[in-house]
Design an enzyme around this catalytic site. Structure first.
Site, PDB file in Angstrom:
ATOM      1  N   SER A  62       1.011  -1.089   0.200  1.00 30.75           N
ATOM      2  CA  SER A  62      -0.336  -0.052  -0.046  1.00 30.75           C
ATOM      3  C   SER A  62       0.825   1.096  -0.254  1.00 30.75           C
ATOM      4  O   SER A  62       0.268   2.468  -0.152  1.00 30.75           O
ATOM      5  CB  SER A  62      -0.678  -0.126   1.296  1.00 30.75           C
ATOM      6  OG  SER A  62      -0.230   0.528   1.650  1.00 30.75           O
ATOM      7  N   LYS A 110      -6.215   4.638   8.110  1.00 28.23           N
ATOM      8  CA  LYS A 110      -5.551   5.666   7.555  1.00 28.23           C
ATOM      9  C   LYS A 110      -5.556   6.577   7.740  1.00 28.23           C
ATOM     10  O   LYS A 110      -4.432   7.533   8.066  1.00 28.23           O
ATOM     11  CB  LYS A 110      -4.785   5.004   6.077  1.00 28.23           C
ATOM     12  CG  LYS A 110      -4.316   3.731   6.485  1.00 28.23           C
ATOM     13  CD  LYS A 110      -3.441   3.072   4.741  1.00 28.23           C
ATOM     14  CE  LYS A 110      -3.200   1.246   4.742  1.00 28.23           C
ATOM     15  NZ  LYS A 110      -2.919   1.418   3.876  1.00 28.23           N
TER      16      LYS A 110
END
EC number: 3.4.21.53
Length: 804
Positions: A655, A698
């Site tokens: 990611s 996140k």
């Protein structure tokens, strides 16, 4: 020209829950009984398995914990068990031919207890009858006749010897069952002193006479052992016939009662024979010693030798058993034999055989956790053998060492008719299938539990009704419509999807229970949305010390993360940490450096052996992207280092590959990156941005940092557009985004992300060229220059210019 992306609207940041629909559901509870919601695929598989009576159709329930696997399986099995016949009862009886091999016997429901009571009553009567029955006048008369017959023979033999002794002036003496002789002179028996006073001739006469009489006595009593044997045999036969006469009517009654059960008839036939010897051995006063007689438990001895050992019993009409074995050890599954110490040895008997889970579940269903079963290879092998042979394995390997040479049992095997249900994870299911070829033959049905439930109106309806039922029956409280809406959003967040609810319904019930705690503190009986939020915040606080410590490190400057300004080759990546049952996001600075050389793109994490396989793959894709994008006309030659700064643990996942690529291109072009933005996303070699996991955590992690430092309106995050469906953000972020104080962007390509980060057009390829001063044009020129320098072509061009 690249179109400048606008921040996402409020509606895109979280799913919308219709409050009116929730209120309608509250006012009209679901009309059907809801033992479980969702998981249609798993329910269909269980129904199929329960309907298949053939061998091998055992079930592996695949799914993670808290998905409601056990609840659904137990409810299904209990409902189906009521349609099956009551299983047979099983018991063990003594094998009088070989005590090491007890005999297994089955009976219909309720009959085992009845038989045990009948045998117990029979043994009571035997214990009460004997030894008193040996005092019966008829028995005593016959016994005296036998004794008299023996005494007559004995007396006749002694009388003959006594007459012979009298003829030789010798007296026959009998004292304490000892026979002796004494000289007689003038009608008087001589003592030792008087005998010594006789002359030698007289003494010799008496010596010879007594010696002859002793021989005659031996000759007369030579048949004495045979007489004793005959007498003892007659007495034993008398006692046996007495016991048989006393017990025969009792056993006859039992034989008549159980005439239709051939197993019981055989057992009673053996009992008829063995009870006689048992009475003579344990209940005969003539044989039993007087010492310790008061401590002798005659009834206990008889029970231990004759009473049946019931393993499993039922009542007439009982449903088939549904058994869950939480600790599947060998003994708990297959049964065990208990031992007792006696004079330094271990002893046991058929009465010490204990039932295991297979015995209790025989004729029904057995549920176990697959990981616990497989933790002991002997258990797994024994279970497979039992399923293949349709018999309950009972040789206990763990006892071979502990018991040693002591008396052990080999009980007769009991037929097995059970359906096994194993609960396990997805990884475990495929691992077993790969390494055990027999697994697919024995567990042919897979009940696959999904992580998600479709968020239809019907599913929300069931969700709300199930939560209400839990509150009514368990918590004794109610919920407002706002609270139920908040719970639905919580479930969306657990699923990380705007159109799916989490299948971890247990987490929802746990949150409701915790919210009820705060409700009671407010002396209220109705759970509101504020109570739900309070419960969420409370759990975050209890488990959030580590995330707060990391934010504190950033605040104090120990961890370098910038949220303002711009910098070359530096970008804020977004990561998520999973620790225990919590997950939280935190930003991480990613840096890149580029210089002339031919080492390629070096992943510092991989070189330091901190980067795992998927992260390393993501970095490797960067070279493919650079070569495909820019190096069509020249050889891609450069040296670059990429690192996640101040990271000291293992890193996995791809990611961060979008952030790493943006940092690398910034280093190549020397264009500064806006540090107010953080980004996450993975890329492929064609520059397309792909979805990542943990996107909500996140975003929230970077938002908390920006909020701590003060929101400026320039801060925000960049996420893959394919992650839009996963956004279920906190209300605080949605409010900040709506006010323009925090922005969330969704990108589809690397160029869009670069445009947001640098404020410079990325540039589209037109007729083989990128627009001047665009990011791609700058990158292409820099990479070509580095290639020329490394390959020496740049020096040659300078030499040509000088020569001209």
């Amino acid at each position: 020209m690249t179109k400048k992306l606008a921040p996402l609207s409020q509606d895109a940041l979280a799913p919308t829950v219709s409050l009116s629909h929730v209120q309608t559901c509250i006012q009209n509870p679901y009309p059907e009984s809801l033992s479980f919601i969702g998981q249609k695929r798993a329910q269909t598989a269980l129904d199929f398995a329960l309907g298949m009576e053939l061998p091998g159709y055992n079930v592996f329930v695949m799914g993670e914990a808290a998905l409601g696997r056990f609840t659904m399986v137990k409810d299904k099995l209990e409902a189906h068990s009521k349609t099956r016949q009551t299983p047979k009862e099983w018991l063990y009886v003594n094998n009088y031919e070989d005590h090491r091999e007890p005999i297994a016997m089955f009976m219909q429901a309720g009959q085992s207890k009845e038989l045990a009571d009948d045998i117990d009553e029979f043994l009571d009567e035997v214990a009460d009858t004997f030894p008193a029955a040996f005092d019966n006048p008829g028995y005593q008369r016959k016994k005296k006749s036998i004794d008299r017959h023996f005494d007559n023979k004995y007396d006749a033999a002694l009388n003959a010897v006594e007459q012979l002794a009298a003829d030789k002036s010798v007296a026959l003496l009998e004292e304490n069952n000892q026979v002796g002789f004494a000289p007689v002179v003038n009608g008087k028996q001589l003592d030792d002193a008087e005998f010594a006073a006789l002359d030698e001739k007289m003494q010799s006469h008496f010596f010879e006479a007594i010696e002859g009489l002793e021989d005659a006595l031996i000759e007369a009593l030579i048949e004495l052992p045979r007489w004793k044997r005959e007498s003892s045999e007659k007495l034993r036969n008398l006692k046996k016939s007495t016991v048989e006469i006393a017990t025969k009517p009792l056993i006859k009654t039992l034989e008549h009662k159980y005439a239709n059960h051939i197993g019981v008839v055989r057992y009673l036939k053996d009992l008829r024979i063995e009870i006689v010897d048992a009475v003579l051995e344990w209940l005969d006063d003539d044989i039993s010693s007087e010492e310790g007689k008061d401590d002798f438990d005659s009834k206990g001895m008889l029970s231990d030798f004759f009473a049946p050992n019931i393993l499993i019993e039922y009542k007439d009409g009982d449903a088939a058993p549904v058994v869950y074995e939480p600790n599947p050890t060998f003994g708990n599954i297959f049964g065990k034999v208990e031992y007792a110490a006696s004079q330094g040895n271990l002893i046991t008997s058929y009465r010490s055989i204990q039932a295991g889970a297979l015995h209790r579940a025989n004729g029904g269903y057995l549920i176990m956790d697959a990981d616990k079963v497989l933790a002991n290879p002997q258990v797994w092998d024994g279970l497979k053998l039992s399923l293949k042979t349709h018999q309950i394995k009972n040789d206990l390997p763990y006892q071979d060492n502990s018991v040693g040479s002591s008396f052990t049992l080999r009980p007769q095997l009991i037929p097995l008719d059970v359906k096994i249900i194993l609960l396990g994870s997805r990884d475990l299911y495929y691992t077993i299938g790969e390494y055990d070829e027999e697994f697919a033959e024995l567990f042919r049905v897979l009940a696959d539990f999904d992580y998600y439930l479709p968020s239809s109106d019907k599913m929300q309806y069931q969700f709300i009704s199930k939560v209400q039922e839990y509150c009514d029956t368990t918590l004794s409280c109610t919920l407002t419509a706002d609270a139920l809406s908040r719970l639905l959003k919580f479930s969306y967040r657990q699923a990380e999807h705007q159109t799916k609810l989490s299948a971890r319904f247990a987490d929802v019930l746990e949150l409701v229970a915790e919210a009820s705690f705060y409700t009671k503190q407010d002396n209220e009986t109705e759970i509101t949305a504020e109570h739900i939020d309070e419960a969420i915040v409370g759990k975050q606080y209890r488990t959030g010390q580590l995330s707060e410590n990391m934010l504190s490190d950033i605040k104090e400057g120990h961890t370098l993360i910038a949220t303002q300004g711009s910098a070359v080759g530096k970008v804020n990546g977004l990561t998520v940490l999973h620790i225990g049952d919590t997950a939280f996001g935190t930003p991480a600075r990613i840096t890149a450096t580029v210089y002339a050389g031919a080492d390629g793109v070096i992943d510092v994490e991989r070189e330091a052996e901190l980067g795992k396989a998927i992260h390393s793959k993501g970095v490797m894709l960067l070279t493919g992207y650079l070569g495909n994008k820019y190096a069509q006309e020249f050889s891609l030659t450069l040296s670059a280092n990429i690192a996640i700064e101040q990271s000291y643990g293992y890193i996995d996942g791809d990611s961060a590959s979008l952030a790493e690529l943006c940092g690398l291109i910034s280093a190549i072009t020397q264009l500064p990156i806006n540090q107010s933005l953080a980004l996450t996303g993975s890329i492929n070699q064609h520059g397309e941005v792909q979805a990542v996991g943990g996107v909500n955590e996140k975003i929230e992690g970077f938002f908390k940092l920006c909020k701590m430092r003060g929101l400026t309106g320039e801060q925000g995050v960049i996420i893959p557009r394919s992650n839009l469906v996963n956004l279920v953000l906190d209300d605080e972020i949605i409010i900040a985004s709506e006010a323009g104080r925090f922005n969330i962007y969704a990108v589809e390509t690397v160029d869009e992300a670069l445009n947001l980060l640098t404020g410079v057009e990325a540039g589209e390829l037109i007729q083989g060229q990128y627009p001047e001063s665009s990011i791609n044009a700058l990158a292409l020129a820099r990479l070509q220059h580095i290639a020329d320098v490394v390959n020496g072509e740049d020096k040659e061009e300078d030499s040509d210019k000088e020569s001209q």
